[in-house]
Design a protein around this motif. Structure first.
Motif, PDB file in Angstrom:
ATOM      1  N   PHE A 294       0.816  -1.219   0.000  1.00 47.21           N
ATOM      2  CA  PHE A 294       0.000   0.000   0.000  1.00 47.21           C
ATOM      3  C   PHE A 294       0.851   1.271   0.000  1.00 47.21           C
ATOM      4  CE2 PHE A 294      -2.753  -3.387   1.340  1.00 47.21           C
ATOM      5  CZ  PHE A 294      -3.898  -3.145   0.597  1.00 47.21           C
ATOM      6  N   GLY A 295       2.124   1.113  -0.329  1.00 51.67           N
ATOM      7  CA  GLY A 295       2.972   2.272  -0.574  1.00 51.67           C
ATOM      8  C   GLY A 295       3.504   2.984   0.637  1.00 51.67           C
ATOM      9  N   ALA A 296       3.520   2.321   1.800  1.00 52.32           N
ATOM     10  CA  ALA A 296       4.079   2.952   2.999  1.00 52.32           C
ATOM     11  C   ALA A 296       5.585   3.101   2.863  1.00 52.32           C
ATOM     12  CB  ALA A 296       3.746   2.123   4.234  1.00 52.32           C
ATOM     13  N   ALA A 383       5.529   0.230  -2.844  1.00 49.49           N
ATOM     14  CA  ALA A 383       6.895   0.688  -2.579  1.00 49.49           C
ATOM     15  C   ALA A 383       7.659  -0.423  -1.878  1.00 49.49           C
ATOM     16  CB  ALA A 383       6.883   1.953  -1.715  1.00 49.49           C
ATOM     17  N   MET A 384       8.911  -0.616  -2.281  1.00 47.71           N
ATOM     18  CA  MET A 384       9.657  -1.773  -1.774  1.00 47.71           C
ATOM     19  C   MET A 384      11.101  -1.403  -1.472  1.00 47.71           C
ATOM     20  SD  MET A 384      10.377  -5.246  -3.923  1.00 47.71           S
ATOM     21  CE  MET A 384      11.275  -6.629  -3.230  1.00 47.71           C
ATOM     22  N   PRO A 385      11.594  -1.738  -0.263  1.00 50.11           N
ATOM     23  CA  PRO A 385      12.996  -1.476   0.052  1.00 50.11           C
ATOM     24  C   PRO A 385      13.901  -2.592  -0.467  1.00 50.11           C
ATOM     25  CG  PRO A 385      11.897  -2.364   1.979  1.00 50.11           C
ATOM     26  CD  PRO A 385      10.854  -2.272   0.901  1.00 50.11           C
ATOM     27  N   THR A 500       6.119  -0.592  -9.359  1.00 48.40           N
ATOM     28  CA  THR A 500       6.644  -0.667  -7.990  1.00 48.40           C
ATOM     29  C   THR A 500       7.805   0.310  -7.813  1.00 48.40           C
ATOM     30  OG1 THR A 500       6.025  -2.986  -7.705  1.00 48.40           O
ATOM     31  CG2 THR A 500       7.765  -2.150  -6.279  1.00 48.40           C
ATOM     32  N   TYR A 501       7.733   1.111  -6.769  1.00 53.83           N
ATOM     33  CA  TYR A 501       8.808   2.050  -6.435  1.00 53.83           C
ATOM     34  C   TYR A 501       9.810   1.334  -5.547  1.00 53.83           C
ATOM     35  CZ  TYR A 501      11.147   5.890  -3.944  1.00 53.83           C
ATOM     36  OH  TYR A 501      12.080   6.721  -3.381  1.00 53.83           O
ATOM     37  N   ILE A 502      11.020   1.149  -6.042  1.00 51.04           N
ATOM     38  CA  ILE A 502      12.074   0.483  -5.284  1.00 51.04           C
ATOM     39  C   ILE A 502      13.033   1.545  -4.753  1.00 51.04           C
ATOM     40  CG2 ILE A 502      13.995  -1.143  -5.393  1.00 51.04           C
ATOM     41  CD1 ILE A 502      12.488  -2.673  -7.539  1.00 51.04           C
ATOM     42  N   TYR A 503      13.219   1.561  -3.442  1.00 49.36           N
ATOM     43  CA  TYR A 503      14.126   2.537  -2.847  1.00 49.36           C
ATOM     44  C   TYR A 503      15.268   1.834  -2.120  1.00 49.36           C
ATOM     45  CZ  TYR A 503      11.352   1.747   1.453  1.00 49.36           C
ATOM     46  OH  TYR A 503      10.716   1.199   2.535  1.00 49.36           O
ATOM     47  N   ASP A 504      16.324   2.589  -1.869  1.00 49.80           N
ATOM     48  CA  ASP A 504      17.558   2.027  -1.314  1.00 49.80           C
ATOM     49  C   ASP A 504      17.423   1.841   0.198  1.00 49.80           C
ATOM     50  OD1 ASP A 504      20.077   1.210  -0.691  1.00 49.80           O
ATOM     51  OD2 ASP A 504      21.113   2.986  -1.446  1.00 49.80           O
ATOM     52  N   ASP A 505      17.315   0.585   0.611  1.00 42.56           N
ATOM     53  CA  ASP A 505      17.145   0.270   2.021  1.00 42.56           C
ATOM     54  C   ASP A 505      18.378   0.599   2.850  1.00 42.56           C
ATOM     55  OD1 ASP A 505      15.570  -0.840   4.149  1.00 42.56           O
ATOM     56  OD2 ASP A 505      16.796  -2.635   4.058  1.00 42.56           O
ATOM     57  N   SER A 506      19.538   0.709   2.195  1.00 36.84           N
ATOM     58  CA  SER A 506      20.759   1.006   2.953  1.00 36.84           C
ATOM     59  C   SER A 506      20.723   2.420   3.534  1.00 36.84           C
ATOM     60  CB  SER A 506      21.993   0.839   2.068  1.00 36.84           C
ATOM     61  OG  SER A 506      22.113   1.890   1.129  1.00 36.84           O
TER      62      SER A 506
END
Length: 596
Positions: A294-296, A383-385, A500-506
């Motif tokens: 849900f894009g959190a 959204a996915m880390p 899907t928005y993939i962002y940098d989990d680091s």
């Protein structure tokens, strides 16, 4: 680039056990070394002061008693290696553990003269290790995941910096030449130096050494997660439910309703429309794939850090689960069962949709498929880390400055991180348990598969020496019906969805560090928040009506406000912004426009 030679002086290589490396493997090792960096390892930074081990080295040097470089480690007799771990999924804590039935541990005893005494306390692990630090009586080697304990060991000057350790006791070690620089930097950023040998390493520099042998592994690395939304294809086909049906929120509810009212049974037992990750559902389901769906994200519309629980997308994830409960698609009793009970439902194929950590269960010949996200009714982007920077691995192995047999330990670690050691640790004995082709791809023999299922069960792979890039360099594309084959199909499905928005989990790596002093007022409140949220999330998800849901959700916001969540997030944001500036990257609240 300078050629790197990997040597293991004096090792007892036994032809009859298949331990002589084949020519093409040696050629591959040289080629990999020339490529830039090798892997897995120990590290280097910090004090060169010596404890017992350093004293032993100094005494040997002074007396001229240093052993020749080619002397066998085992020629000095057998010593005990006291090895402590806070991870219980490998070794003595697992079923059928026996060092006599493990090729790697048997090899260690024969070639390094070390028998393993591995301790994995089932409870109060951190307390026990803390007491050891206080008493100064540490194990020889520690494989731990607790970042705070790691930092305590470094601050107390109880563990070797690995560069000094290896230069002192194994100066020819390949680890001094080819450890991945990006992982070394990540360790230095996190712990102030290179003090440990990390397990499960995966990074760009590591992949230069062990390049993935197929696109499937690249997708797993760049878009994959163990947290998935999975469907039972057999139930779908039996009830005429299609991929299109379950890819939208409303369609998913309709499919669950169909399953609930269908009367469909498996071996005379009813089917559960939805299950989460049993009593681990908050971390493995809600805070993972459900909130992502849900894009959190952990930032606000201005790009400042905030607890993800405060994201509107997180509220939608909570409401999604609450809807499943209210409509009786999700039985609340399944939220308190353990992994073993969950396995009985999954193995019996009695679950239509499983939302959780697929890595925790054997999926051999199981009908699990994933189609990515369940698209939110309000149009929110998922959204996915994904860690896009070099991480620090998982299990950190440190060597006590007071360790016994430091030379043997150094050579053991050098061997365990080499191609030879990795092959034995992962696959057993070449020619007996596996074969390897000219490209370096490993195929397990029937005998090897049988041993892995029986006497080698939980004995082959020692997790602290695992190397993820090595796995994906040597492992063939798996049979789609195998556990691994199902796994690699599931993992990248969510990330492969085009929107899907993939962002940098680091960028959130600081969350594993002590940003707020635990004994401070804010630190105490932060601890209270963690305890409170676990119980309150359960109340919100299991609310009996929409009105009760809204009431419990508002109670959460009010209580977090009382615990000064804004002040806590401000402290975290300072560090987060530093990470963003340093890495030249940031996380965006890509759904902010929906909630204005």
């Amino acid at each position: 680039m300078k050629k790197v030679t990997v040597r293991f002086p004096g090792l007892l290589i036994k032809k009859e056990r298949g331990m002589v490396m084949r020519r093409h493997v040696l050629q591959k090792m040289c080629a990999l070394a020339l490529a830039g960096t090798m892997v897995l390892s120990l590290g280097a930074c910090g004090s060169a002061e010596t404890g017992t081990a350093g004293t032993q080295a100094a005494q040997s040097e002074a007396s001229g008693e240093n052993a020749p470089a080619d002397a066998s480690a085992s020629s000095e007799g057998t010593g005990e290696l006291y090895w402590f771990s806070d991870v219980s999924g490998w070794g003595p804590a697992t079923a059928n553990w026996s060092t006599k039935e493990s090729p790697a541990t048997e090899y260690i005893e024969e070639n390094f003269g070390l028998t393993l005494k591995i301790e994995q306390p089932p409870t109060d692990v951190t307390t026990k290790l803390g007491l050891m630090i206080a008493s100064g009586e540490l194990p020889d080697m520690m494989s731990i995941t607790d970042a705070d304990i790691y930092k305590q060991l470094v601050a107390a000057d109880k563990v070797w910096d690995m560069k000094t350790f290896l230069e002192t006791y194994d100066p020819e070690s390949h680890l001094l030449k080819d450890f991945p620089e990006d992982i070394k930097q990540a360790l230095t950023d996190t712990y102030g130096g290179w003090y440990s040998y990390p397990s499960h390493m995966e990074s760009k520099d590591n992949r230069k050494v062990f390049p993935p042998d197929d696109q499937v592994w690249i997708d797993v690395v760049e878009k994959g997660s163990n947290s998935c939304i999975m469907f039972n294809k057999e139930i779908m086909d039996a009830l005429g439910i299609t991929q299109e049906d379950v890819q939208t929120e409303e369609g998913f509810y309709a499919a669950c309703e169909k399953v609930k009212n269908s009367g469909y049974q498996v071996d005379g037992q009813s089917v559960l429309p939805v299950v989460l990750q049993c009593n681990l559902w908050i971390n493995s389901s809600l805070d993972g794939i459900v909130s992502w769906n849900f894009g959190a994200v952990p930032v606000d519309e201005n790009g400042n850090y905030r607890h993800m629980e405060l994201s509107p997308g997180y509220k939608n994830g909570l409401k999604f689960l609450n809807t499943l409960v209210q409509k009786n698609y999700l039985d609340v009793n399944t939220l308190t069962i353990d992994e073993t009970a969950l396995k009985t439902y999954l193995d019996a194929k009695r679950v239509f949709c499983w939302i959780g950590n697929q890595a925790q269960q054997d999926k051999t010949n199981m009908p699990w498929v994933s189609f990515g996200p369940i698209l939110a009714s309000n149009g929110a982007r998922p959204a996915m880390p994904v860690n896009q920077s070099a991480g620090t691995g998982w299990i950190q192995t440190l060597v006590s400055k007071d360790c016994k047999n430091p030379e043997k330990i150094a050579k053991l670690l050098s061997w365990a991180s080499s191609q030879e050691g990795l092959l034995l640790n992962y696959y057993g004995i070449e020619g007996t348990d596996y074969t390897i082709d000219e490209k370096g791809i490993v195929t397990k023999t029937e005998e090897g598969k049988k041993k892995l299922a029986e006497e080698y069960d939980n004995n082959v792979l020692m997790w602290p020496f695992a190397n993820t890039s090595f796995e994906r360099n040597t492992e063939p594309v798996p049979d789609p019906t195998s556990n691994r084959g199902v796994e690699v199909a599931l993992m990248p499905a969510f990330g492969n969805y085009k929107d899907t928005y993939i962002y940098d989990d680091s960028l959130l790596g600081f969350k594993n560090s002590t940003v707020i002093e635990p004994s401070s007022d804010l630190g105490i409140k932060l601890s209270q928040i963690k305890t409170y949220l676990e119980s309150q999330k359960a109340k919100i998800v299991t609310a009996a009506s929409d009105e009760a849901f809204e009431k419990e959700y508002q109670n959460m916001l009010d209580t977090l406000d009382q615990y000064e969540i804004t002040a806590i997030d401000e402290e975290y944001n300072k560090v987060y912004q530093e990470y963003c500036e340093k890495k030249g990257n940031k996380i965006e609240d890509i759904n902010a426009g929906l909630y204005k």
